[in-house]
Design an enzyme around this catalytic site. Structure first.
Site, mmCIF file in Angstrom:
data_model
loop_
_atom_site.group_PDB
_atom_site.id
_atom_site.type_symbol
_atom_site.label_atom_id
_atom_site.label_comp_id
_atom_site.label_asym_id
_atom_site.label_seq_id
_atom_site.Cartn_x
_atom_site.Cartn_y
_atom_site.Cartn_z
ATOM 1 N N ARG A 54 5.301 -15.046 16.773
ATOM 2 C CA ARG A 54 4.704 -16.374 16.628
ATOM 3 C C ARG A 54 5.705 -17.519 16.788
ATOM 4 O O ARG A 54 5.456 -18.479 17.525
ATOM 5 C CB ARG A 54 4.060 -16.532 15.239
ATOM 6 N N THR A 55 6.818 -17.435 16.079
ATOM 7 C CA THR A 55 7.721 -18.594 16.062
ATOM 8 C C THR A 55 8.301 -18.828 17.456
ATOM 9 O O THR A 55 8.265 -19.950 17.971
ATOM 10 C CB THR A 55 8.842 -18.368 15.022
ATOM 11 N N LYS A 83 29.030 -8.677 22.815
ATOM 12 C CA LYS A 83 30.440 -8.431 23.183
ATOM 13 C C LYS A 83 31.385 -8.930 22.113
ATOM 14 O O LYS A 83 32.605 -8.931 22.310
ATOM 15 C CB LYS A 83 30.759 -9.151 24.504
ATOM 16 N N ARG A 104 16.829 -18.469 15.263
ATOM 17 C CA ARG A 104 16.518 -17.523 14.173
ATOM 18 C C ARG A 104 17.679 -16.539 14.086
ATOM 19 O O ARG A 104 18.151 -16.027 15.105
ATOM 20 C CB ARG A 104 15.222 -16.758 14.441
ATOM 21 N N HIS A 132 12.431 -20.931 6.070
ATOM 22 C CA HIS A 132 11.672 -20.922 7.330
ATOM 23 C C HIS A 132 10.921 -22.258 7.385
ATOM 24 O O HIS A 132 9.691 -22.310 7.226
ATOM 25 C CB HIS A 132 10.726 -19.731 7.344
#
Ligand code: CP
Length: 306
Positions: A54-55, A83, A104, A132
């Site tokens: 969703r986000t 890396k 995120r 959030h």
């Protein structure tokens, strides 16, 4: 000048009540007309070090409906973090390619750190079990839309109140609007004391329960949450609580007419699918509201709406 222009959004507590109401007002405008080409020539970076449906996709939709471009990655595996590149170097590099970074990351506090090193604003799309804030804004928008107000709401928060970052953000925000909190969780997943302190310091009430059925007749919103398996240090602890709450349609019989069921999603088994057809189920419309709220945030931070 807009109060939100060029400001990162890391925690919902970065925003005042007026800031929050401004974003919701702009979001309502986008809901009426989501296709406004105001982002032409702008590039938004979307850095997802942790899974999302969703986000990530609602940010992408938000940008594309507004005529902007989006660059980024959907997992750390497809970036140079694999890396050994540091978060600081990643942010400094990506800021060369974009006007705004949505990130995120599984580490609590990573978004704050990114905002301190970044020359462009950061929007926190979830940092570990911490915050959030964009989910919080769409939750607020959904509450306002379904209840006609954000003030004096009785809200039940159910499930994983310890690790659920959406709950932490929403408690802090609803503390600005004279909410009464009904906190339903297993003993091991109670709301952290630091978050409960926000309620007490606002002079508001909270009540703690282990039985979900007790609160249903008395609340305006039931905010269900998933037990956050990925945050448990011990898998046996998760096994002990994973089926703690399952909301079934018949349990809603004595709920108030105005009551709506919200869930940030994804759901696992905590809302039975027989609830989906009940007009009081609002979680998929809630996810749709995420597009308008994220359009509003991007537009406000880039100074394109105020
Ligand atoms: N509500 C939410 O954050 O969902 P995603 O993890 O799918 O983005």
């Amino acid at each position: 000048m807009s109060q939100l222009k060029n400001r990162s959004l890391v925690s919902i507590t970065d925003y005042s009540k007026d800031d929050i109401l401004k974003v919701l007002e702009i979001a309502a405008d986008f809901e009426k007309d989501p296709r406004q080409p105001i982002l032409q020539g702008h590039v938004i970076a979307s850095l997802f070090f942790e899974p999302s449906t969703r986000t990530r996709l609602s940010f992408e939709s938000a940008v594309q409906y507004l005529g902007g471009s989006i660059v980024g990655f959907a997992s750390a595996d497809s970036s140079s973090v694999q890396k050994g590149e540091s978060l600081k170097d990643t942010i400094l590099t990506v800021s060369n390619y974009s006007d705004l970074i949505v990130m995120r990351n599984p580490l609590d506090g990573s978004a704050r750190y990114a905002s301190e090193v970044s020359p462009v604003p950061i929007i926190n799309a979830g940092d570990g079990a911490n915050q959030h804030p964009t989910q919080c804004l769409l939750d607020l928008y959904s509450i306002q839309k379904t209840q006609g107000t954000l003030e004096n709401i009785h809200i039940a928060m159910v499930g994983d109140l310890k690790y659920g970052r959406t709950v932490h953000s929403l408690v802090q925000a609803m503390s600005l609007f004279n909410a009464t909190f009904h906190l339903v969780s297993p003993e091991s997943l109670k709301l952290p004391s630091a978050v409960k302190r926000w309620i007490s310091e606002a002079g508001l009430e909270y009540h703690q329960y282990t039985d979900l059925s007790e609160v249903i007749p008395n609340v305006d919103i039931i905010y269900m949450t998933r037990i956050q398996r990925e945050r448990f240090p011990d898998p046996l602890e998760y096994e002990a609580v994973k089926n703690a709450y399952v909301l079934e349609n018949k349990m809603l019989e004595n709920s108030k007419d105005n009551m709506r069921v919200l869930h940030p999603l994804p759901r696992v088994n905590e809302i039975s699918t027989d609830v989906d057809d009940n007009p009081k189920a609002y979680y998929f419309q809630q996810a749709q509201n995420g597009v308008y709220v994220r359009q509003a945030l991007i537009a406000a931070i880039l100074g394109l709406k105020q």
